[in-house]
Design a protein around this motif. Structure first.
Motif, PDB file in Angstrom:
ATOM      1  N   LYS B  33       0.846  -1.196   0.000  1.00 36.25           N
ATOM      2  CA  LYS B  33       0.000   0.000   0.000  1.00 36.25           C
ATOM      3  C   LYS B  33       0.879   1.243   0.000  1.00 36.25           C
ATOM      4  O   LYS B  33       1.661   1.457   0.924  1.00 36.25           O
ATOM      5  CB  LYS B  33      -0.911  -0.019   1.234  1.00 36.25           C
ATOM      6  N   SER B  35      -0.747   4.346  -1.160  1.00 34.18           N
ATOM      7  CA  SER B  35      -1.753   5.309  -0.703  1.00 34.18           C
ATOM      8  C   SER B  35      -3.092   4.607  -0.596  1.00 34.18           C
ATOM      9  O   SER B  35      -3.454   3.783  -1.434  1.00 34.18           O
ATOM     10  CB  SER B  35      -1.859   6.508  -1.656  1.00 34.18           C
ATOM     11  N   TYR B  36      -3.834   4.960   0.453  1.00 37.12           N
ATOM     12  CA  TYR B  36      -5.157   4.386   0.672  1.00 37.12           C
ATOM     13  C   TYR B  36      -6.212   4.985  -0.259  1.00 37.12           C
ATOM     14  O   TYR B  36      -7.093   4.291  -0.736  1.00 37.12           O
ATOM     15  CB  TYR B  36      -5.606   4.651   2.110  1.00 37.12           C
ATOM     16  N   ARG B  37      -6.137   6.305  -0.465  1.00 36.53           N
ATOM     17  CA  ARG B  37      -7.231   7.003  -1.162  1.00 36.53           C
ATOM     18  C   ARG B  37      -6.683   8.159  -1.971  1.00 36.53           C
ATOM     19  O   ARG B  37      -6.180   9.104  -1.363  1.00 36.53           O
ATOM     20  CB  ARG B  37      -8.231   7.512  -0.111  1.00 36.53           C
ATOM     21  N   PRO B  38      -6.743   8.151  -3.296  1.00 36.49           N
ATOM     22  CA  PRO B  38      -7.138   7.032  -4.138  1.00 36.49           C
ATOM     23  C   PRO B  38      -6.233   5.817  -3.876  1.00 36.49           C
ATOM     24  O   PRO B  38      -5.091   5.989  -3.462  1.00 36.49           O
ATOM     25  CB  PRO B  38      -6.929   7.546  -5.573  1.00 36.49           C
ATOM     26  N   ASN B  40      -3.609   3.106  -4.281  1.00 34.56           N
ATOM     27  CA  ASN B  40      -2.447   2.792  -5.099  1.00 34.56           C
ATOM     28  C   ASN B  40      -1.632   1.730  -4.378  1.00 34.56           C
ATOM     29  O   ASN B  40      -0.990   2.009  -3.360  1.00 34.56           O
ATOM     30  CB  ASN B  40      -1.630   4.055  -5.377  1.00 34.56           C
TER      31      ASN B  40
END
Lengths: 96, 382
Positions: B33, B35-38, B40
């Protein structure tokens, strides 16, 4: 009023992704301002992974890009404090 | 793991090393992980020991945070635009039954794969090796769908929009275009099936564009709208995003309707390779045969040779090429040697049938695209 607008922006945003609430930005002046503004559009790990290699000017460029290219609803009056927090705590010249 | 890097690729920024972790999205195995949001999430190295990347380990890359769960009962694909004779709408069943179904194995690789290894680091998602995957895609040819609706002779580009969108209306929607010649290429597909299964939500369910040879930015997911255009598409994600400085890369495919004086859209992937085993920093048995293995790929010209050095680049020997799943696929390779005790610097370099090879140093560019220098790892034999 500014705080209310910000709150409204947060309320219309989709709920945070599972897990992102565990991200804790470094303690420092401007942290809450940065968290509130940046996570309108994205999780705060975007800041962590893009560190510590941007200098103050590059962080300023990044914040400007967020406003001008991506339409981030950041009050221009808050930009200097946001850039200072990012370059101090997540910049190439930061002390922590 | 190992080496104190956590799950991340050695060479990424300290901030990435501290922030990235293995996290499982619904329906996925734990991925790296970023980035959680968005969302990626990159594929850990070990999954590239398989030529086809498992769907549940396939990387996830989104630009915008709202990714609706599409209901295929109500979903439709709209095909239109000023350079199309008759606009049309298709349900998924109509697409499946109305056109010839075809399959192709192709690498889907993010333009910025390995960006995190750029020195100096450049801003963006700090990918290591895993913003890519190889899958068998099944669908229909975009050409067949467009031809049925009638492509006018003035058609210049075809644009693609998906159901994903931003949290705020001011953020540009993710829309990409292809030059008409690439849209009408027989290998450009509208795919609903990936490795014999329904497309995962995170990889574009119910329908995605497959553009074999070109970087992942064009492989629009959750497709809803296709427009054939007589004018260049002017969206943010075509310009200024996803641009290369002109003249730095020896690319073949041109996207002339989008080219500017100093930059041009990214097009096809550059030749590249990856050592999947052993891993960097591994301890291996001395005086016993060791298999060095990995994968190589390019834009579909096909692999000519993969060369391996076990002495830090002083001498090179050809690796054995493995199963050929088609020119757009990962090509496995392997090389055996007997390491004497001590440290060995192992390198790999792929050369395609055009004679294009990997540089010793990455070619600098502002967004860190096309990172393909010769890979170097160290192993210790004892």
């Amino acid at each position: 009023m500014r705080a209310l607008m910000l709150l409204a922006a947060l309320l219309i945003a989709a709920p945070a992704a599972a897990g992102e609430q565990d991200i804790v930005l470094k303690e420092g002046q401007g942290r809450d301002l940065v968290a509130a503004n940046c996570q309108i559009c994205h999780s705060l790990d975007y800041i962590e992974i893009n560190s510590p290699f941007l200098d103050q000017k590059q962080w300023e460029g990044t914040v400007t890009k967020m406003i001008e290219r991506y339409g981030a609803p950041i009050d221009p009056a808050n930009v200097p404090a946001i850039v200072t927090y990012l370059s101090t705590n997540y910049g190439s010249q930061g002390t922590p | 793991m190992g080496g104190g890097h956590g799950p991340v690729t050695p060479g990424v920024s300290a901030g990435t090393e501290a922030s990235a972790r293995l996290v499982a999205l619904p329906g996925k195995v734990p991925l790296i992980k970023l980035s959680y949001r968005p969302p990626n999430y990159e594929t850990p190295l070990k999954y590239f020991n398989d030529v086809l990347t498992p769907n549940d380990a396939f990387f996830v890359r989104f630009h915008l945070a709202v990714i609706p769960e599409v209901d295929v009962a109500t979903w439709k694909l709209s095909v239109g635009g000023d350079a199309l004779t008759s606009a049309a709408e298709y349900t998924l069943d109509e697409l499946k039954n109305g056109f010839e179904q075809v399959e192709i194995v192709a690498v889907n690789q993010c333009s910025g794969n390995r960006r995190g290894l750029a020195q100096p680091h450049v801003p963006g998602i700090q990918w290591g090796y895993g913003a890519m995957g190889n899958a068998r895609w099944k669908g229909v040819r975009l050409k067949d769908v467009l031809d049925k609706a009638g492509v006018k002779k003035e058609a210049l580009e075809v644009s693609f929009d998906g159901a994903d969108h931003a949290l705020i209306g001011q953020t540009p929607d993710f829309v990409k275009s292809l030059p008409i010649w690439r849209a009408l290429d027989e290998n450009t597909l509208l795919a609903w099936d990936m490795n014999g299964e329904v497309l995962p939500h995170w990889n574009g369910y119910p329908l995605r564009l497959v553009v074999p040879g070109w970087t992942g930015t064009y492989w629009v997911k959750l497709l809803t709208t296709i427009d054939v255009r007589s004018e260049p598409f002017g969206g943010f994600w075509m310009n200024p995003a996803y641009r290369l400085p002109k003249g730095k890369f020896a690319l073949v495919d041109r996207f002339t309707s989008q080219a500017m004086e100093t930059n041009t859209p990214i097009t096809e992937m550059v030749v590249n390779s990856l050592i999947t085993n052993p891993v960097d920093g591994a301890s291996v048995a001395a005086s016993k045969p060791l298999e060095v293995k990995g994968i190589a790929w390019d834009a579909g010209f096909g692999m000519q040779t993969v060369d391996v050095s076990v002495d830090g680049g002083q001498s090179w020997r050809p690796a054995a090429l493995g199963e050929d799943l088609g020119r757009f696929s990962f090509r496995p390779w392997s090389y055996q040697f007997v390491p004497v005790a001590g440290r060995h610097v192992v390198m790999v370099k792929a050369t395609n049938r055009l004679g294009q090879s990997q540089p010793r140093e990455p070619i600098p560019n502002p967004a860190g695209y096309h990172h393909n220098p010769v890979q170097t790892i160290s192993i210790d034999a004892a």
